[in-house]
Design an enzyme around this catalytic site. Sequence first.
Site, PDB file in Angstrom:
ATOM      1  CE  LYS A   1      -0.966   1.109   4.827  1.00 19.31           C
ATOM      2  NZ  LYS A   1      -2.010   1.500   5.764  1.00 19.31           N
TER       3      LYS A   1
ATOM      4  CB  SER B   1      -4.950   4.028 -15.438  1.00  8.60           C
ATOM      5  OG  SER B   1      -4.519   5.283 -15.940  1.00  8.60           O
TER       6      SER B   1
ATOM      7  CE1 TYR C   1      -4.281   1.013 -16.985  1.00 10.94           C
ATOM      8  CE2 TYR C   1      -6.618   0.549 -16.762  1.00 10.94           C
ATOM      9  CZ  TYR C   1      -5.573   1.143 -17.441  1.00 10.94           C
ATOM     10  OH  TYR C   1      -5.814   1.883 -18.566  1.00 10.94           O
TER      11      TYR C   1
END
Length: 128
Positions: free
Chosen positions: A9, A25, A58
């Site tokens: 993360k 994205s 993504y």
Amino acid sequence: MNLNMLKAKIHRATVTHAELHYEGSIAIDGLLLDASGIREYEQIHAWNINNGKRFVTYALRAEEGSGIISVNGSAAHRAQPGDLIIIAAFAQLSEAEVEQFQPTLVYVDADNRISHTNRSIPKQMAAA
């Protein structure tokens, strides 16, 4: 059995751009991708601290050292420049792999520069 575990993360990154008409994205400073182990085109989850909105998209690689966190396409409805977000990636691991695994946690400052990294989240304690 495989378990879906937190792989990495990037914590409390500041959104620098929200580009509604850019191909969908989230563009992330390449140094942050490298430090976290998140790969370009890997699925990520993003959680907006400011408004509570969540989205899945993504990762795209932005210029290294640029500090860019650009939320693109329809996800731009969920974050605006200045918002703080958490970006997370997950991995499927066997129960045996989980025993040896620790996620990569990258913490950034207000300019999206790495302040520190860690391999575990501190245990949450009850309030006094």
